[in-house]
Design an enzyme around this catalytic site. Structure first.
Site, PDB file in Angstrom:
ATOM      1  N   LYS A 159      16.667   7.930   8.477  1.00 30.63           N
ATOM      2  CA  LYS A 159      16.584   8.454   7.112  1.00 30.63           C
ATOM      3  C   LYS A 159      17.862   9.192   6.712  1.00 30.63           C
ATOM      4  CE  LYS A 159      12.512   6.865   6.016  1.00 30.63           C
ATOM      5  NZ  LYS A 159      12.362   5.860   4.949  1.00 30.63           N
ATOM      6  N   ASN A 173      11.644   0.997  -0.086  1.00 27.58           N
ATOM      7  CA  ASN A 173      10.568   1.906   0.316  1.00 27.58           C
ATOM      8  C   ASN A 173      10.022   1.604   1.710  1.00 27.58           C
ATOM      9  OD1 ASN A 173       7.995   3.655  -0.270  1.00 27.58           O
ATOM     10  ND2 ASN A 173       7.234   1.616   0.267  1.00 27.58           N
ATOM     11  N   ARG A 215       0.850  -1.205   0.000  1.00 26.52           N
ATOM     12  CA  ARG A 215       0.000   0.000   0.000  1.00 26.52           C
ATOM     13  C   ARG A 215       0.879   1.245   0.000  1.00 26.52           C
ATOM     14  NH1 ARG A 215      -0.504   2.106   5.369  1.00 26.52           N
ATOM     15  NH2 ARG A 215       0.299   0.697   6.932  1.00 26.52           N
ATOM     16  N   VAL A 253      11.869  -6.687   6.013  1.00 24.49           N
ATOM     17  CA  VAL A 253      13.171  -6.255   5.485  1.00 24.49           C
ATOM     18  C   VAL A 253      14.273  -6.216   6.545  1.00 24.49           C
ATOM     19  CG1 VAL A 253      12.237  -4.954   3.518  1.00 24.49           C
ATOM     20  CG2 VAL A 253      12.572  -3.790   5.719  1.00 24.49           C
ATOM     21  N   TYR A 296      13.401   8.115  13.630  1.00 23.78           N
ATOM     22  CA  TYR A 296      13.068   8.147  12.193  1.00 23.78           C
ATOM     23  C   TYR A 296      14.057   9.044  11.422  1.00 23.78           C
ATOM     24  CZ  TYR A 296      10.110   8.829   8.031  1.00 23.78           C
ATOM     25  OH  TYR A 296       9.625   8.877   6.748  1.00 23.78           O
ATOM     26  N   ILE A 336       3.796  13.853   2.334  1.00 24.26           N
ATOM     27  CA  ILE A 336       3.055  13.115   1.307  1.00 24.26           C
ATOM     28  C   ILE A 336       1.796  12.545   1.960  1.00 24.26           C
ATOM     29  CG2 ILE A 336       3.188  11.276  -0.439  1.00 24.26           C
ATOM     30  CD1 ILE A 336       5.337  13.502  -0.781  1.00 24.26           C
ATOM     31  N   SER A 392      13.817  10.672   3.538  1.00 23.36           N
ATOM     32  CA  SER A 392      12.780  11.625   3.955  1.00 23.36           C
ATOM     33  C   SER A 392      13.442  12.975   4.203  1.00 23.36           C
ATOM     34  CB  SER A 392      12.127  11.146   5.251  1.00 23.36           C
ATOM     35  OG  SER A 392      11.375  12.187   5.831  1.00 23.36           O
TER      36      SER A 392
HETATM   37  P1  NAP Z   1       2.947   3.272   4.687  1.00 22.84           P
HETATM   38  O1  NAP Z   1       1.664   3.667   4.029  1.00 22.84           O
HETATM   39  O2  NAP Z   1       2.963   2.985   6.145  1.00 22.84           O
HETATM   40  O3  NAP Z   1       3.594   2.065   3.856  1.00 22.84           O
HETATM   41  C1  NAP Z   1       4.780   1.446   4.279  1.00 22.84           C
HETATM   42  C2  NAP Z   1       4.651  -0.026   3.976  1.00 22.84           C
HETATM   43  O4  NAP Z   1       5.839  -0.696   4.476  1.00 22.84           O
HETATM   44  C3  NAP Z   1       3.458  -0.642   4.702  1.00 22.84           C
HETATM   45  O5  NAP Z   1       2.763  -1.508   3.844  1.00 22.84           O
HETATM   46  C4  NAP Z   1       4.118  -1.384   5.832  1.00 22.84           C
HETATM   47  O6  NAP Z   1       3.383  -2.481   6.332  1.00 22.84           O
HETATM   48  C5  NAP Z   1       5.409  -1.832   5.183  1.00 22.84           C
HETATM   49  N1  NAP Z   1       6.375  -2.273   6.176  1.00 22.84           N
HETATM   50  C6  NAP Z   1       6.470  -1.883   7.460  1.00 22.84           C
HETATM   51  N2  NAP Z   1       7.440  -2.558   8.076  1.00 22.84           N
HETATM   52  C7  NAP Z   1       7.968  -3.399   7.171  1.00 22.84           C
HETATM   53  C8  NAP Z   1       8.986  -4.363   7.216  1.00 22.84           C
HETATM   54  N3  NAP Z   1       9.668  -4.621   8.337  1.00 22.84           N
HETATM   55  N4  NAP Z   1       9.278  -5.076   6.082  1.00 22.84           N
HETATM   56  C9  NAP Z   1       8.580  -4.852   4.960  1.00 22.84           C
HETATM   57  N5  NAP Z   1       7.597  -3.951   4.854  1.00 22.84           N
HETATM   58  C10 NAP Z   1       7.292  -3.233   5.955  1.00 22.84           C
HETATM   59  O7  NAP Z   1       4.031   4.433   4.467  1.00 22.84           O
HETATM   60  P2  NAP Z   1       4.244   5.431   3.242  1.00 22.84           P
HETATM   61  O8  NAP Z   1       3.774   6.762   3.678  1.00 22.84           O
HETATM   62  O9  NAP Z   1       3.774   4.852   1.978  1.00 22.84           O
HETATM   63  O10 NAP Z   1       5.846   5.502   3.257  1.00 22.84           O
HETATM   64  C11 NAP Z   1       6.669   4.787   2.350  1.00 22.84           C
HETATM   65  C12 NAP Z   1       8.103   5.281   2.524  1.00 22.84           C
HETATM   66  O11 NAP Z   1       8.154   6.697   2.273  1.00 22.84           O
HETATM   67  C13 NAP Z   1       8.654   5.058   3.926  1.00 22.84           C
HETATM   68  O12 NAP Z   1      10.000   4.695   3.854  1.00 22.84           O
HETATM   69  C14 NAP Z   1       8.511   6.433   4.547  1.00 22.84           C
HETATM   70  O13 NAP Z   1       9.424   6.632   5.594  1.00 22.84           O
HETATM   71  C15 NAP Z   1       8.794   7.322   3.364  1.00 22.84           C
HETATM   72  N6  NAP Z   1       8.279   8.677   3.526  1.00 22.84           N
HETATM   73  C16 NAP Z   1       6.934   8.910   3.623  1.00 22.84           C
HETATM   74  C17 NAP Z   1       6.500  10.228   3.772  1.00 22.84           C
HETATM   75  C18 NAP Z   1       5.052  10.569   3.878  1.00 22.84           C
HETATM   76  O14 NAP Z   1       4.749  11.751   4.000  1.00 22.84           O
HETATM   77  N7  NAP Z   1       4.134   9.626   3.786  1.00 22.84           N
HETATM   78  C19 NAP Z   1       7.413  11.272   3.837  1.00 22.84           C
HETATM   79  C20 NAP Z   1       8.763  10.984   3.730  1.00 22.84           C
HETATM   80  C21 NAP Z   1       9.182   9.688   3.561  1.00 22.84           C
HETATM   81  P3  NAP Z   1       2.562  -2.258   7.741  1.00 22.84           P
HETATM   82  O15 NAP Z   1       1.459  -1.315   7.418  1.00 22.84           O
HETATM   83  O16 NAP Z   1       2.089  -3.619   8.105  1.00 22.84           O
HETATM   84  O17 NAP Z   1       3.499  -1.692   8.739  1.00 22.84           O
END
Ligand code: NAP
Length: 246
Positions: A158, A89, A15, A63, A154, A187, A141
């Site tokens: 990052k 990711n 997702r 991971v 966090y 995001i 990030s």
């Molecule tokens: P998200 O919706 O929480 O998606 C992250 C996915 O990674 C989830 O499906 C999660 O599963 C999975 N995950 C968690 N722990 C894991 C593990 N140990 N092994 C494999 N998969 C795992 O987050 P997102 O917002 O899409 O973020 C994706 C990336 O972008 C992340 O690295 C985040 O730090 C980075 N990021 C996001 C933002 C933002 O504003 N959203 C900003 C900067 C950077 P579970 O739901 O079961 O935990």
């Protein structure tokens, strides 16, 4: 027999941003490994993206677990014969002020965000080095550039991802492998939906482009970094934040 289709592993792609990245790569005919800790949702996403006419494989892998990462790459090579692109990711937050942060929340975030990126890159590099080509894109990030109050774990993870990116770019460049990072800003995903309203409004005020980013904004940047158009770009950090960091 030569490999005709490119193959990408996108971690945490059941997702959120990872799913959008996978969808963008599917639009380009790239075979996809959807890997996540949530296998049901990963299978659903893999099935959905197969509807775009590409081959997909769903693999359950944490991971931060060396053995599960090794299995993930073995299963990928068994099915597709190669790994051309790795998109690191998967990432989590466990926010708290530093003085209140538990050791276990520090360890968990560093293990998944930083060690997880390293373990996957290590396996990918072994495969890509033999082929003398490949691209790794690490999702960092803006927190890793700026530091964010309440996110000592966090932000540190990052920032570490950026250092990992630059180090791998130096180590793997001679083998034709590029390694780059993206620093998303604010995001709109389930991760940020959880933030209190005042924190969300605070971010929006600081963004010159006056909107939160979309997962597609990140997917476009990934798509560029793995494309032939970016073949001379390595060790760089692309900031996709609407100007939150300038
Ligand atoms: P998200 O919706 O929480 O998606 C992250 C996915 O990674 C989830 O499906 C999660 O599963 C999975 N995950 C968690 N722990 C894991 C593990 N140990 N092994 C494999 N998969 C795992 O987050 P997102 O917002 O899409 O973020 C994706 C990336 O972008 C992340 O690295 C985040 O730090 C980075 N990021 C996001 C933002 C933002 O504003 N959203 C900003 C900067 C950077 P579970 O739901 O079961 O935990």
């Amino acid at each position: 027999m030569g490999q005709d289709k490119k193959v990408a592993i996108v971690t945490g792609s059941a997702r959120g941003i990872g799913k959008s990245i996978a969808a963008k790569l599917a639009d380009n005919g790239i075979s996809l490994v959807i890997t996540d800790v949530m296998i049901d949702q990963a299978e659903e996403t893999a099935k959905e993206l197969a509807g775009k006419g590409v081959d997909t494989l769903a693999v359950k892998a944490d991971v931060s677990n060396f053995k599960e990462v090794e299995d993930l790459f073995r299963k990928t090579v068994d099915k597709f014969g190669a790994v051309d692109y790795l998109i690191n990711n998967a990432g989590i937050t466990r926010d708290n002020l530093a003085i209140r942060m538990t050791e276990s929340d520090w360890d968990l975030v560093l293990d998944i965000n930083l060690k997880g990126s390293f373990l996957c890159a290590q396996q990918a590099a072994k495969i890509m080095m033999k082929k003398r080509s490949g691209s790794i894109v690490n999702i960092s990030s803006v927190s890793g550039l700026l530091g964010t109050a309440g996110q000592a774990n966090y932000a540190s993870s990052k920032a570490g991802v950026i250092a990992l990116t630059k180090t791998l770019a130096r180590e793997l460049g001679g083998r034709g492998i590029t390694v780059n990072a993206i620093t998303p800003g604010f995001i709109i995903t389930e991760m940020t939906e959880k933030l209190p309203d005042d924190v969300k409004e605070g971010y929006l005020k600081q963004i010159p482009l006056k909107r939160g980013g979309t997962p597609e904004d990140i997917a476009e940047a990934v798509n560029f970094l793995i494309s032939p158009a970016a073949s001379y770009i390595t060790g760089t950090v692309i900031n996709v934040s609407g100007g939150l960091v300038i």
